[in-house]
Motif scaffolding. Structure first.
Motif, PDB file in Angstrom:
ATOM      1  N   LEU A 130       0.801  -1.219   0.000  1.00 35.66           N
ATOM      2  CA  LEU A 130       0.000   0.000   0.000  1.00 35.66           C
ATOM      3  C   LEU A 130       0.833   1.269   0.000  1.00 35.66           C
ATOM      4  CD1 LEU A 130      -2.838  -1.019   2.488  1.00 35.66           C
ATOM      5  CD2 LEU A 130      -2.783  -1.222  -0.003  1.00 35.66           C
ATOM      6  N   ASN A 131       2.085   1.195   0.454  1.00 38.84           N
ATOM      7  CA  ASN A 131       2.931   2.385   0.486  1.00 38.84           C
ATOM      8  C   ASN A 131       3.707   2.602  -0.810  1.00 38.84           C
ATOM      9  OD1 ASN A 131       2.270   3.054   3.199  1.00 38.84           O
ATOM     10  ND2 ASN A 131       3.659   1.445   3.898  1.00 38.84           N
ATOM     11  N   SER A 132       3.648   1.635  -1.743  1.00 44.05           N
ATOM     12  CA  SER A 132       4.393   1.760  -2.992  1.00 44.05           C
ATOM     13  C   SER A 132       3.747   2.772  -3.915  1.00 44.05           C
ATOM     14  CB  SER A 132       4.464   0.401  -3.702  1.00 44.05           C
ATOM     15  OG  SER A 132       5.214  -0.520  -2.958  1.00 44.05           O
ATOM     16  N   SER A 133       4.526   3.217  -4.894  1.00 45.98           N
ATOM     17  CA  SER A 133       4.026   4.162  -5.881  1.00 45.98           C
ATOM     18  C   SER A 133       3.047   3.476  -6.828  1.00 45.98           C
ATOM     19  CB  SER A 133       5.192   4.747  -6.678  1.00 45.98           C
ATOM     20  OG  SER A 133       4.720   5.486  -7.787  1.00 45.98           O
ATOM     21  N   ALA A 134       1.985   4.218  -7.174  1.00 46.00           N
ATOM     22  CA  ALA A 134       1.013   3.739  -8.155  1.00 46.00           C
ATOM     23  C   ALA A 134       1.346   4.279  -9.538  1.00 46.00           C
ATOM     24  CB  ALA A 134      -0.397   4.148  -7.754  1.00 46.00           C
ATOM     25  N   ALA A 135       2.637   4.484  -9.816  1.00 51.87           N
ATOM     26  CA  ALA A 135       3.067   5.021 -11.099  1.00 51.87           C
ATOM     27  C   ALA A 135       2.530   4.175 -12.242  1.00 51.87           C
ATOM     28  CB  ALA A 135       4.591   5.085 -11.155  1.00 51.87           C
ATOM     29  N   ASP A 141       1.406  11.556  -8.670  1.00 51.78           N
ATOM     30  CA  ASP A 141       2.263  10.902  -7.680  1.00 51.78           C
ATOM     31  C   ASP A 141       1.410  10.505  -6.486  1.00 51.78           C
ATOM     32  OD1 ASP A 141       4.766  11.046  -8.992  1.00 51.78           O
ATOM     33  OD2 ASP A 141       4.926  13.166  -8.482  1.00 51.78           O
ATOM     34  N   VAL A 142       0.880   9.282  -6.502  1.00 49.66           N
ATOM     35  CA  VAL A 142       0.052   8.802  -5.402  1.00 49.66           C
ATOM     36  C   VAL A 142       0.514   7.411  -5.006  1.00 49.66           C
ATOM     37  CG1 VAL A 142      -1.960  10.146  -6.084  1.00 49.66           C
ATOM     38  CG2 VAL A 142      -1.676   7.841  -6.967  1.00 49.66           C
ATOM     39  N   PRO A 143       0.402   7.060  -3.733  1.00 51.42           N
ATOM     40  CA  PRO A 143       0.690   5.678  -3.318  1.00 51.42           C
ATOM     41  C   PRO A 143      -0.470   4.756  -3.658  1.00 51.42           C
ATOM     42  CG  PRO A 143       0.040   6.995  -1.427  1.00 51.42           C
ATOM     43  CD  PRO A 143       0.094   7.936  -2.592  1.00 51.42           C
ATOM     44  N   VAL A 144      -0.208   3.461  -3.632  1.00 50.36           N
ATOM     45  CA  VAL A 144      -1.249   2.471  -3.918  1.00 50.36           C
ATOM     46  C   VAL A 144      -2.430   2.659  -2.971  1.00 50.36           C
ATOM     47  CG1 VAL A 144      -1.761   0.000  -3.955  1.00 50.36           C
ATOM     48  CG2 VAL A 144       0.424   0.835  -4.842  1.00 50.36           C
ATOM     49  N   ASP A 146      -3.804   5.318  -1.918  1.00 47.00           N
ATOM     50  CA  ASP A 146      -4.706   6.393  -2.325  1.00 47.00           C
ATOM     51  C   ASP A 146      -5.289   6.192  -3.718  1.00 47.00           C
ATOM     52  OD1 ASP A 146      -4.180   7.607   0.083  1.00 47.00           O
ATOM     53  OD2 ASP A 146      -2.670   8.981  -0.725  1.00 47.00           O
ATOM     54  N   LEU A 147      -4.880   5.140  -4.422  1.00 47.31           N
ATOM     55  CA  LEU A 147      -5.439   4.864  -5.742  1.00 47.31           C
ATOM     56  C   LEU A 147      -6.794   4.178  -5.582  1.00 47.31           C
ATOM     57  CD1 LEU A 147      -4.749   4.901  -8.856  1.00 47.31           C
ATOM     58  CD2 LEU A 147      -4.160   2.486  -8.560  1.00 47.31           C
ATOM     59  N   PRO A 148      -7.875   4.768  -6.081  1.00 44.68           N
ATOM     60  CA  PRO A 148      -9.205   4.181  -5.858  1.00 44.68           C
ATOM     61  C   PRO A 148      -9.533   3.047  -6.824  1.00 44.68           C
ATOM     62  CG  PRO A 148      -9.410   6.249  -7.027  1.00 44.68           C
ATOM     63  CD  PRO A 148      -7.944   6.081  -6.731  1.00 44.68           C
ATOM     64  N   TYR A 149      -8.582   2.168  -7.075  1.00 42.28           N
ATOM     65  CA  TYR A 149      -8.769   1.009  -7.928  1.00 42.28           C
ATOM     66  C   TYR A 149      -7.871  -0.104  -7.418  1.00 42.28           C
ATOM     67  CZ  TYR A 149     -10.978   4.510 -10.801  1.00 42.28           C
ATOM     68  OH  TYR A 149     -11.793   5.528 -11.215  1.00 42.28           O
ATOM     69  N   ASN A 150      -8.048  -1.293  -7.954  1.00 43.28           N
ATOM     70  CA  ASN A 150      -7.334  -2.469  -7.473  1.00 43.28           C
ATOM     71  C   ASN A 150      -5.999  -2.597  -8.201  1.00 43.28           C
ATOM     72  OD1 ASN A 150      -6.502  -5.193  -6.886  1.00 43.28           O
ATOM     73  ND2 ASN A 150      -8.592  -5.588  -6.214  1.00 43.28           N
ATOM     74  N   LEU A 151      -4.903  -2.377  -7.485  1.00 44.73           N
ATOM     75  CA  LEU A 151      -3.562  -2.496  -8.031  1.00 44.73           C
ATOM     76  C   LEU A 151      -2.746  -3.412  -7.127  1.00 44.73           C
ATOM     77  CD1 LEU A 151      -1.371  -1.548 -10.088  1.00 44.73           C
ATOM     78  CD2 LEU A 151      -0.802   0.251  -8.454  1.00 44.73           C
TER      79      LEU A 151
END
Length: 815
Positions: A130-135, A141-144, A146-151
């Motif tokens: 959850l703390n990784s980048s959602a690049a 620039d958001v972490p996993v 804060d991404l409102p989808y399944n990654l």
């Protein structure tokens, strides 16, 4: 074009707003506050903290209150490392945005042993990260978290911990993912009722999709990989080209600021060997370089199925001046495979003296045929895949950030095989299937430019990104020249080595696919807890085709408007609830009742029934870290529908083709990692997927059949996995149980495929001076696995997965 103009207009208006709170700053900055505690909640003074981003490094030390602060932090992804002599070192990613970020790092007491052993026991990696980048899943620039989808993120640490050696095995570590290729050669992945085999799932490298056809990716040795990201659901907004099911993004290793050498030596069942060597060198205080090499070769349980793969990864990281970072990568991989495609399947027990394996009702496998290969004697299957990328990140005045990525890729594939089998149940004879040529010469050039900033609107931060994308993909195809001759029938238990009479090829078509895209994404923090986010993307695709046999050319083109929007609410700093909607648009040709899309390389201007299949998906869920980061997990509900599938209708004895078909993929995904004590970790996931045809009609022998409500073929309703890991000193061990539930083999839902459970295990021993010995056992119960292709019509053949196998791996790392 009007939609694109609207996006550009909004962007210019936002750019004209002078960010008053940030005007005195030259770039988007923030303050990071780090609190270091032990497992009881007591603060830890004098802890050493190192923050790195590219070649930039910051060093801090906690005070008597266990707190350290770093101000004027540029936005982006940083790596945080915390060390103290009395505790186990801990490292995690930190995603900086505008404002203040407060984090707490929990350190565990170190055992009373040498420091080398302490360093050799990293924390068990999580699939959620959850703390990784959602690049690439987002242009912001958001972490996993804060991404409102399944990654899902599969890191290099997780791959090593679970003893996986290739990309397909790594993907099996993510919830809701099944793969199949084994002794074949095309990587195939199934997620949420979609598959790479029908262009429902794409595989990208460094964020760039080379080709929707899976052969462009081939399989990849995990030694070269930094991480693998799986963004589930329609992801056209992030990756374009109409991805409906999921996108898999592969990221190779990058240079670091420190000197290091990593080596690997593996020996596995069936004589398979694997070697790897990676060297990281800080050349100057502004320049670092890296080189990785791997080779994987050997066979499988099926005769004449040897394969060899060699890969090289190179990289440079350069910060010529402050706030400018330039990355360059070059990856070249070459492989040669002698594949196996399928095994004869019996409809009854022929010999009472043989203990046949029952695969499904009236479907049996002769155990003696499990190791036989009915392919030609000297198949040709050679692929060379090269990929280069040059990326620049620039921090501009007033908080603006500019990113540009240029990539060039090339695929060279030469394949000559007889794919599939024809099996006669009465005579027990096998005839190899269609003579197949697959000669590819693909070249692709991509350039992508993104501009980002964070402004203040009504005293609340608004992060946004705007960008453009240009992709030129030139694809050259060949086919067989003249007849190849008919392969000979052979007895099921005594295959005959044969070669076709003719292997000449001729160029048959050239396809140029040009894509131009514009996109806009924004995230607005309405309150401290509530965030609204969304984006829109316009793709203009033009597919030009030249056919050599008719000396004719033509094109098809279309515009695809896709996007997504979501709401997320932070119940606590470590618990986020979200709901979002995303979309995709995919091309489809004349495939009746096909739930998948069509690769653009296969579409011709003569296809009158060329159509676009839109997909819409709702997803909601919770991402959580709790109990002082000892529990991390995510749960989500998804509901995806795909429209305009071609179906048939019988009217007054005449068969009409209609674009009215629909499918639905609905389900729940749950994954977690629990670390109740330092020596024990429990990981698991569960997926329920109700994938079915909503509108599905077919006409056979003059009769119309309505199969609406039937389950999608070969999509299991249940997938679950659980893996306990125990560590005692330098020794760790885990056992993984993965169950694939029952599924229907056909769209008529007449043949049921049995569920199965696969057990894998790893024992890892930390030796002296950074040396690690890992023993791996795969499919320990020797389960007979029918790959996703299931059993073909009439239940005459199937592709069988690998049996029980073992491996021993020795790694050595020093810095």
């Amino acid at each position: 074009m009007s939609r694109l103009l609207q996006i550009l207009f909004v962007t210019l208006m936002l750019a004209a707003v002078r960010p008053a709170p940030l005007a005195a700053q030259s770039r988007t900055t923030s303050t990071l506050t780090i609190t270091v505690e032990d497992s009881t909640g007591s603060v830890i003074p004098d802890a050493s903290i190192v923050l790195t981003r590219g070649n930039e490094e910051r060093k801090l030390t906690t005070g008597n209150d266990g707190v350290a602060r770093s101000i004027d932090m540029p936005a982006g992804e940083w790596t945080l490392a915390v060390r103290h002599d009395a505790f186990l070192a801990k490292q995690r990613p930190v995603i900086m945005q505008a404002g203040t970020l407060e984090i707490t790092v929990i350190l565990e007491l170190a055992p009373v042993q040498q420091k080398l052993l302490v360093q050799a026991a990293p924390e068990v990696a999580s699939a959620d990260e959850l703390n990784s980048s959602a690049a690439r899943a987002s242009f912001l620039d958001v972490p996993v978290r804060d991404l409102p989808y399944n990654l899902n993120v599969i890191t290099q640490d997780r791959m090593q911990e679970r003893g996986v050696t290739n990309l397909l095995d790594a993907l099996e570590l993510a919830p809701g993912v099944t793969t199949w290729a084994d002794t074949g050669y095309i990587p195939a992945v199934d997620i949420r009722g979609q598959s790479t085999t029908d262009a429902g799932i794409f595989i990208a490298r460094e964020g760039i999709i080379q080709n929707s056809v899976p052969q462009a990716g081939r399989n990849i040795d995990t030694f070269l990989l930094e991480r693998v990201d799986i963004l589930k659901g329609p992801s056209s907004f992030s990756y374009g080209t109409g991805v409906a099911g999921a996108t898999i993004n592969v990221r190779t290793r990058e240079p670091r600021r420190e000197f290091g050498v990593e080596s690997l030596l593996t020996y596995e069942s069936f004589g398979r060997t694997r070697v790897g060597l990676g060297v990281n060198v800080p050349l100057t205080d502004k320049l670092a370089g890296r080189v990785d090499f791997s080779q994987n070769r050997g066979g499988t349980n099926v005769q004449r199925t040897t394969s060899t793969m060699r890969s090289v990864n190179t990289g440079l990281l350069w910060t010529p001046v402050p706030h400018i970072t330039i990355k360059a990568k070059g990856i070249v991989s070459g492989d040669e495979v002698s594949p196996y495609f399928s095994t004869p399947i019996l409809s009854s027990r022929v010999d009472p003296n043989i203990d046949y394996i029952e695969l499904a009702p009236n479907t049996f496998l002769d155990p003696r045929a499990r190791s036989l290969n009915y392919n030609r004697a000297h198949p040709k299957n050679r692929g060379i895949n090269s990929f280069g990328v040059l990326a620049a990140d620039i921090d501009l005045p007033y908080g603006w950030q500019l990113s540009n990525i240029f990539s060039r890729s090339a695929v060279r594939l030469n394949a000559v095989n007889n794919e599939g089998l024809q099996f006669n149940q009465s005579t027990l004879t096998v005839t190899p299937g269609n003579y197949f040529f697959n000669f590819k010469r693909d070249d692709q050039y991509v350039d992508q430019l993104t501009l980002r900033n964070t402004l203040r609107v009504l005293s609340r931060p608004v992060s946004f990104a705007v960008g453009g994308f240009a992709d030129n993909n030139n694809q050259r195809r060949h086919s067989a020249a003249g007849g190849a001759g008919s392969p000979p029938p052979m007895n099921m238990l005594t295959p005959v080595a044969y070669d076709p009479a003719n292997t000449d090829i001729v160029r048959n078509r050239d396809i140029d696919t040009d894509t131009r895209a514009g996109y806009f994404e924004a995230m607005f923090h309405l309150t401290e807890q509530l965030t609204v986010s969304g984006g829109s993307r316009l793709d203009h695709v033009r597919n030009t085709r030249y056919t050599y046999s008719t000396n004719s050319s033509g094109f098809v083109s279309y515009h695809a408007v896709t996007g997504r929007y979501a709401l997320s609410y932070a119940l606590t700093p470590t618990v986020t609830v979200y709901i979002g909607r995303s979309s995709a648009i995919q091309p489809a040709s004349t495939g009746l009742n096909s739930t998948g899309a069509t690769a653009l390389v296969n579409i011709s201007q003569e296809q009158a029934q060329f159509s676009l299949q839109p997909s819409r998906s709702w997803e909601g869920g919770v991402k959580v870290s709790t109990w002082r980061d000892r529990i991390e997990g995510a749960i989500s509900y998804f509901n995806m529908r795909k429209y305009n599938i071609l179906t048939q209708e019988l009217i007054d004895g005449i068969t009409f083709i209609e674009r009215v078909g629909r499918i639905r993929s609905e389900g729940v995904e749950f994954s977690f990692t629990a670390r109740p004590v330092r020596r024990f970790t429990l990981q698991g996931d569960f997926t329920w997927n109700n994938a079915q045809y909503l509108v599905f009609h077919t006409v056979a022998s003059g009769v119309e059949v309505d199969r609406s409500g039937n389950k999608l073929a070969r999509v299991p309703s249940i997938l679950w996995n659980v893996t306990p890991t125990v560590r005692i000193g330098p020794v760790s061990g885990n056992v993984s149980f993965k169950t694939r539930g029952a599924s229907w083999n056909d769209s008529a839902n007449t043949q049921r495929l049995h569920p199965y459970t696969v057990m894998n295990s790893n024992i890892s021993i930390g030796l002296a001076r950074g040396t690690q010995l890992t023993l791996t056992g795969k499919n320990l119960t020797d389960e007979v696995i029918i790959n996703r292709g299931g059993i073909v019509a009439g239940a005459t053949t199937a592709r069988i997965g690998l049996p029980r196998s073992f491996g021993m791996q020795l790694t050595k790392t020093f810095y």
